[in-house]
Scaffold this active site. Structure first.
Site, PDB file in Angstrom:
ATOM      1  N   ASP A 183      92.645   0.866  38.790  1.00  0.00           N
ATOM      2  CA  ASP A 183      91.252   1.201  38.516  1.00  0.00           C
ATOM      3  C   ASP A 183      90.388   0.370  39.475  1.00  0.00           C
ATOM      4  O   ASP A 183      90.501  -0.850  39.477  1.00  0.00           O
ATOM      5  CB  ASP A 183      90.965   0.810  37.047  1.00  0.00           C
ATOM      6  N   ARG A 242      87.113   0.449  39.486  1.00  0.00           N
ATOM      7  CA  ARG A 242      85.800   0.178  38.913  1.00  0.00           C
ATOM      8  C   ARG A 242      85.801  -1.268  38.460  1.00  0.00           C
ATOM      9  O   ARG A 242      86.819  -1.806  38.059  1.00  0.00           O
ATOM     10  CB  ARG A 242      85.574   1.034  37.655  1.00  0.00           C
TER      11      ARG A 242
END
Ligand SMILES: [Zn+2]
Length: 424
Positions: free
Chosen positions: A328, A330
């Site tokens: 991920d 983010r």
């Protein structure tokens, strides 16, 4: 091509290009006058006090439009009548240099906040805009039909439209604040930003005096249900979803994930909260495919579905990491800035299962009361792989997660392989 020819290129990366006309920015100062405007427009190089320019990722399209002769480089916007439909703030958080580091608190209505500088001819552009809209959404019509929502003529109109206020925010990064938030040295952050954009902004490394960067990335949109001023009142119930973009599901209804169902359920509940005297907020961040982008995301889908044993909740995160290098990309540390802009102190109901989001919001000083996960009946079959994998990885799940041997049994649809051309 008949684009406007400029006389010469001014390399602002040269240290002799520090101009006395460029106003200082005192991030976190008490008034717009003391803070100073962010001048990132390109009509006068001598007055710029930031790195990068306006419109986020659309900067590059503007360049093409100018190159094609459709767009005058000398154009200055006429901001008359563009002012916000609701005045938001100023809030205490606006003058705390640590509370907001990725948006400009004074970025809306710059013609009002920086009237004096406008009079001197500074070309200051808004990075925040506030307007109104009506939403017409099939899932909301369905919720009305099933009796979960009732039109009240105020929040939800008779024909099912939801009345909202929406806010668009372009990123404005205060680099010392971003570095501090991430626990990094500012110089190190500037160097990596320079290197990983292929050297897009030399000033990151040559002009340490310029502290503000307008990065060429997507903006954030906020939809507010009820009175936006109520967001800052901790005694008024607030229902909130902080949603990261997923074009495939959000717009096209692709069934491999729960993004659209979760978003629509958030909108339904935000509207319901406003109807009972509270306020709702949906924030939509352009972080497609866990900020890895759609090409990577689609490659991961194929790799997941073609692996031995099929698409399984047991290997969900592993396949993403194999392709992208990270599960991920983010990070949620900057996400709460948006909430701080509205003066939010408490969130009564948050629609999110992500612990990263929960931790980032509470760390920013906002209290969260209830965490709400998506009802099972709204999860598409093919999205069960993602849902069970996330629960097993520690995402918020009041009903608990499956054990590792049970995860193998949660499998998704296979790829329908197409035959090579000419071999029908
Ligand atoms: Zn999705």
């Amino acid at each position: 091509m008949n684009y406007e020819k400029t006389a010469h290129v001014i390399l602002t990366s040269h240290s002799n290009q520090v101009f006395k006309d460029a106003l200082p920015i005192h991030w976190g100062a008490k008034t717009p006058d003391l803070r100073g405007p962010v001048v990132a427009s390109l009509t006068d190089e001598r007055r710029r006090n930031a790195i990068g320019t306006h419109s986020g990722s659309y900067t590059v399209y503007r360049a093409l439009s100018i190159a094609a002769g459709h767009f005058k480089t000398s154009h200055k916007p006429d901001l008359h009548n563009t002012e916000s439909t609701t005045i938001i703030g100023p809030h205490e958080s606006w003058t705390d240099p640590d509370k907001m580091v990725s948006i400009d608190p004074w970025g809306a209505d710059v013609n009002v906040h920086f009237k004096k500088d406008f009079a001197k001819g500074y070309d200051i552009r808004p990075t925040i805009a506030v307007t109104q809209a009506h939403l017409q959404i099939p899932e909301i019509q369905e919720a009305i039909k099933l009796g979960r929502l009732k039109p009240d003529g105020k929040i939800i109109l008779e024909r099912g439209d939801i009345k909202i206020t929406k806010v668009a925010m372009e990123p404005v990064w205060y680099l010392p604040g971003i570095a501090k938030r991430l626990g990094l040295d500012e110089g190190e952050l500037r160097k990596i930003l320079f290197q990983q954009t292929g050297g897009m902004f030399p000033e990151l490394v040559t002009r340490p005096d310029l502290k503000v960067l307008l990065p060429p990335i997507g903006s954030t949109t906020i939809y507010i249900f009820g009175d936006p001023k109520d967001l800052a009142n901790p005694n008024i119930e607030l229902t909130c979803r902080v949603h990261d973009e997923c074009n495939g599901s959000d717009v096209f209804g692709s069934d491999i994930c729960t993004c659209r169902p979760y978003l629509m359920y958030g909108i339904e509940d935000a509207a319901r909260t406003a109807q009972r005297g509270g306020v709702g907020l949906i924030a939509y961040y352009r972080k497609e495919g866990r900020a890895l982008g759609e090409v990577t995301k689609f490659l991961v889908y194929n790799a997941r579905k073609r692996q031995e044993g099929g698409d399984s909740a047991a290997t969900y995160f592993h396949r993403t990491e194999c392709v992208a290098g990270v599960e991920d990309a983010r990070f949620q540390e900057l996400m709460p800035d948006i909430l701080q802009w509205f003066g939010i102190k408490e969130i009564h109901n948050i629609h999110s299962m992500s612990n990263m989001k929960f931790d980032a919001i509470t760390k920013s000083g906002i209290k969260i009361h209830n965490r709400i996960s998506i009802p099972d009946e709204l999860i598409p079959d093919d999205a069960k792989v993602e849902m069970e994998a996330k629960k097993a990885a520690g995402y918020f799940a009041p009903e608990g997660a499956k054990k590792s041997d049970e995860l193998k049994a949660v499998v998704g649809r296979k790829i329908e392989e197409s035959k090579a051309e000419g071999k029908k």
